[in-house]
Design a protein around this motif. Structure first.
Motif, short mmCIF file in Angstrom:
data_model
loop_
_atom_site.label_atom_id
_atom_site.label_comp_id
_atom_site.label_asym_id
_atom_site.label_seq_id
_atom_site.Cartn_x
_atom_site.Cartn_y
_atom_site.Cartn_z
N ARG A 1 22.23 4.27 9.98
CA ARG A 1 22.94 3.63 8.87
C ARG A 1 22.11 3.63 7.60
O ARG A 1 22.64 3.60 6.50
CB ARG A 1 23.29 2.20 9.28
N GLY A 2 20.78 3.62 7.74
CA GLY A 2 19.96 3.53 6.54
C GLY A 2 18.56 4.03 6.78
O GLY A 2 18.05 4.01 7.91
N PHE A 3 17.94 4.50 5.71
CA PHE A 3 16.55 4.95 5.81
C PHE A 3 15.71 4.33 4.70
O PHE A 3 16.25 3.80 3.72
CB PHE A 3 16.46 6.48 5.76
N SER A 4 14.41 4.39 4.88
CA SER A 4 13.46 3.97 3.85
C SER A 4 12.69 5.20 3.37
O SER A 4 12.50 6.14 4.14
CB SER A 4 12.44 2.98 4.44
N VAL A 5 12.27 5.16 2.11
CA VAL A 5 11.42 6.23 1.58
C VAL A 5 10.02 5.66 1.37
O VAL A 5 9.88 4.57 0.83
CB VAL A 5 11.98 6.78 0.25
N VAL A 6 9.01 6.40 1.81
CA VAL A 6 7.62 6.02 1.55
C VAL A 6 7.00 7.12 0.70
O VAL A 6 6.98 8.29 1.10
CB VAL A 6 6.84 5.83 2.87
N CYS B 1 4.91 3.04 6.32
CA CYS B 1 6.13 3.40 7.04
C CYS B 1 6.56 2.27 7.99
O CYS B 1 7.73 1.91 8.06
CB CYS B 1 5.93 4.68 7.85
N ARG B 2 5.61 1.72 8.68
CA ARG B 2 5.92 0.65 9.63
C ARG B 2 6.48 -0.56 8.89
O ARG B 2 7.48 -1.16 9.31
CB ARG B 2 4.66 0.27 10.42
N ILE C 1 5.16 4.87 15.02
CA ILE C 1 6.07 3.78 14.63
C ILE C 1 7.34 3.75 15.48
O ILE C 1 8.14 2.83 15.36
CB ILE C 1 6.45 3.85 13.13
N GLY C 2 7.55 4.75 16.31
CA GLY C 2 8.71 4.71 17.22
C GLY C 2 10.04 4.89 16.54
O GLY C 2 11.06 4.33 16.98
N ALA C 3 10.06 5.65 15.47
CA ALA C 3 11.30 5.90 14.74
C ALA C 3 11.22 7.29 14.14
O ALA C 3 10.13 7.80 13.91
CB ALA C 3 11.50 4.85 13.65
N PRO C 4 12.37 7.89 13.87
CA PRO C 4 12.34 9.23 13.29
C PRO C 4 11.76 9.21 11.88
O PRO C 4 12.05 8.32 11.09
CB PRO C 4 13.80 9.66 13.27
#
Lengths: 235, 235, 235, 235, 235, 235
Positions: free
Chosen positions: D110-115, D165-166, D195-198
């Motif tokens: 549903r959503g992503f973050s940008v680092v 990222c975490r 981090i256990g995420a894509p």
């Protein structure tokens, strides 16, 4: 005394002259307009490629204006080329003519139409309208299918642009029209008289926006994104 | 010569004086500022009810200005009360101070914060930001929890507003701050100096926007929604 | 027993009568409809100016209803004049007819069309559609170019409105039509039968929305923006 | 055989090498990756000015690739510099790494973050997210406050980016993370494991997007805005 | 080796065959395409009801693919039925063909048109365009008024769809066309050749999107909304 | 007499009982509430998968209600499962409880908060808020991290939900709270009393919305997307 550099993003001197006339015609007493021609670029901007290749020259002009004490800058091409970078470089405010024209038109009613030269430039204008929050006012973008330089040389140009403005007003149900090219500045008053609606020229609007911001002591915020860029070695 | 009526939407004369000072401080030579106090209304606007009850008096002032040859109007209350109706009545341009302040701030960076008096007025300000297309620039609205008239009487007022501006800037990551009340106009320059970022006063911004539109010969489009209202029998 | 004041925002008694009939026709047993005519205002609302001048009278009616124990209020004019201020004043719910009609229509399909009287009022209706989140459902606003009072006097009025509804449905590909004037309430059922699609009258819709909110014990939240307005001295 | 030119927008050869490795690691058999360093520009892009000055060199590389038969292009800098102009010049598809990374991430939840590296570059990334329709998926942009070249030289860089990222994942409640700099490509797999995420690297994503478009025979539409630009005399 | 299950959401085997051909035509060496027919559902999906009744069978296919080691899934119906639930069930990525086609088209220009079978399915397609952030690229949705199965049996089908694509391109001023039905996959290349613009088939696009995500090791994030669903007793 | 079928989308009879009580408590005299339990599905809906598997049973109930003369339908689960398909099947109006609750809350102030059971269901609720145009009113979605059936069995449930409501109100600055689960209907009045703000239960709101639409003779438009679905052979 407020000194405003009005930078023509293309290399055509005669267009710079027209831009200078439009800016001076509205500037307040005490405002000095300095029209500048892009020293590196193309005779007219009619593609994303033209725009991209013109930006370094626009930024050189801004850097030179900075050194010579300009109080603010107008970027006088309807694609507002290099606006973000210029805001990093400049101490005073920098305004694009699409930006200023759309803002001004938004004060004149519920919606405006844009009349521009080539249909291939409409995508960029839509992008700018959204960027400035003006898409909610913009009811339509209309191309005359006139090349930029034909505005100066084609004897039918004024007639074609006027007809496009009249049509846009009717089709879109707009309250005002924005002229979407610096080369149309001269036509503004006459078209307005003919179509019976306000017509906005971005060169005049941007010059007065810079003048107003300088009068209020306002300039681009420098705490974040628009701080002076880090010095780099340009290859 | 350009004559601009700057209408204080409330009935407090001392606030009209401050508004007049702010407008005159930035106006160009040749621009005459006429500050006007609402003859029917409330001492300060702090609710939707206050706003609604003040509008007829604002419109009376516009009608009077029309008769006396005003070239344009500023509505000097941050809720921009009666703006649409005033545009129907007036021949020249009409600008609200929230409108002008947000537009000006949008030229200064990617985002701005608004600092206002009471938290209950934030809903209206958000509505205006959206109306003007400025919501994409507005990163936060912050209340000082100061009543409007305390801006003039509370010796801590300037300190409280300055602190709110500094906090807003940091929390929102903004490039500029908009002062969300006509009564804060006097504080503008000093707060800007203290927080190191541009601070926009709507009274100054609206006065210069009207001045610029008049200089360009631009006024509200009268072909549709903003034509003169049909004459009715008011009971 | 639930008492709902249905306030006609204009001063035309015959229109109040029609509004009362529409409200009573749908109200549940136990709901008492009290139609009220604006005591201060204009015979019909056809401009922003008309709307602005009608609001104080609408608010007086709300204040009177408060004193007399009204359980809720309908503002029966398609520009929903004074809605925010009325919500501050009232203890029970307050609903505008544009608000209620658009909400109801959104339950009937993917999109609706609005058919209204004058084209100059479309701007305000669009603003309301956005305010209520209903712009995503609204596929078009169509004017009949009939003055409001002609709805009662022009023998062609019903035919003109019906034709506009049929056209709107086809052009917009809508699932339903909203009638954009309190004066059209009487026409609702017959138009629906003729065009074969649901047609929504805001007076009925708003009355039932208030009735439903009262049945659930729901009223405007009073913790923030809509708390009772501070008492002021009205000049 | 599909030949993809992957253009590093800056002048740092070691970064071009890393970009080439990332692209080749995911390319299908039969896809040839040609990493290219910008011949005119700056060692790293960390401002609007840097971006503007790098674009002509990026476009020169595209023009050269055109001549040498490239089937498609990747612009390997997270500000996607020169994308529109490159699409005019190229026959095959052109994809930016911000574009490709955000699109890929939108398929993962549903959503992503940008680092990203510097906070001053977030404004541009937000603009791109909106341009690509990906703003509705982007829940937050987070800066590490690491200069671009420190990604290669600072021994703490990987730790700092991983921590960011975490944190982003937790604060934003995101399903995936996008790495906002071409220089972070090498870190992608390891951070994802920690981090256990894509975690999405734009260089890989853009290379595969070009490869897929070429496999389908798809290229930029040339009927309008993205037709070859008119030939001009560049001064 | 990457194994992708391409699930035809309807029960028509011949359509599954065509879908399989389209997917295999573009897959890279090493990608195995497994076409699957919905075991529970209807011969074609032409209503919300059809879609709803097909979803359990699609999910059964995904669950079976999970057990048999599928690396990723394509849902091959333009309403992308069951996408969210399939993402919960699957370990690898799941992509709908509307999703993939619209994303691909967004890389090819400023705007695309969708050409689909029945007008009643346009509402759902608009909803998906918004969901994927692709509404800003979608300039129009056009129905051919052909039932889904007529695509295989009506000898005029290809002509009708081609004409609709040509019209859509002109009316919308689009850069590309998206075919809005899995049953149109076969027609893609020929239509593109005839109309002179890129035409996107979602089956090919979705297969390559899954292939690319698998190549990058990317799958749906499982930390939140898309975690495996809690086990329930299904009555 | 108006007969409304209120369909519990899950298979838990005790929850159906609670839903029936909530609906009957607000229905007008003359409205008959028929609570129905899903005959095919899961005991509670806590994932996209649960929702997808429940839809066929919901649609069976609607089809049965159609045959037995129901005047309208409520889908009593906060994910509004099967709403579009049900609107195709039904002659009378069909309303989801998320839909009705959010609409009702939008009448009560500038913004509302949603308090729901599990955080994984928030994505779907956000999607619905956008679909209904209610995202502009929704200031936050908050999960209690209570499984649905714990609402009936956990003695702390009411306390936990009340606390979440109070927190949501404060954090979001909302005017009202929406309860995001049919199983919370019973708690509505008491929570409202405790937190001093309006609290909306979707079961009551949806029942009254259907009752109102029926009273006005309004039903889903059947000219386009929501016409009866074509008859298909279901395998």
């Amino acid at each position: 005394m407020t000194t405003i550099w009005v930078i023509n993003a293309n290399t055509t001197e005669s267009m710079t002259d027209g831009i200078g006339r439009s800016a001076r015609a509205v500037a307040a007493p005490g405002t000095v307009v300095v029209p500048v021609t892009n020293a590196r670029g193309v005779p007219s901007l009619e593609s994303h490629y033209d725009e991209a290749m013109s930006v370094p020259g626009v930024l050189e002009a801004v850097a030179r204006g900075e050194e010579e004490g300009a109080d603010g800058f107008v970027i006088a091409c309807f694609s507002d080329p290099g606006l973000d970078a210029a805001r990093e470089l400049a101490t005073g405010p920098v305004i694009g003519i699409a930006e200023a024209a759309m803002h001004a038109a938004s004060h004149l009613g519920r919606g405006f139409s844009v009349v521009t030269t080539l249909s291939r430039s409409i995508g960029r204008s839509e992008e700018l309208a959204e960027r400035y929050g003006m898409d909610r006012f913009c009811r339509g973008m209309h191309a005359c299918d006139l090349p930029v330089l034909a505005l100066e040389t084609d004897p039918q140009a004024r007639r074609i642009v006027t007809d496009a403005c009249r049509t846009a007003l009717a089709v879109d149900g707009s309250d005002a029209v924005v002229l979407g090219c610096a080369g149309m500045a001269d036509m503004c008053a006459q078209i307005s008289a003919e179509i019976g609606a306000p017509v906005v020229d971005g060169v005049a609007a941007a010059t007065l926006t810079v003048q107003s911001l300088v009068a209020m002591g306002l300039r681009t915020g420098k705490l974040g994104e628009y701080a002076k860029p880090p010095v780099k070695q340009l290859r």
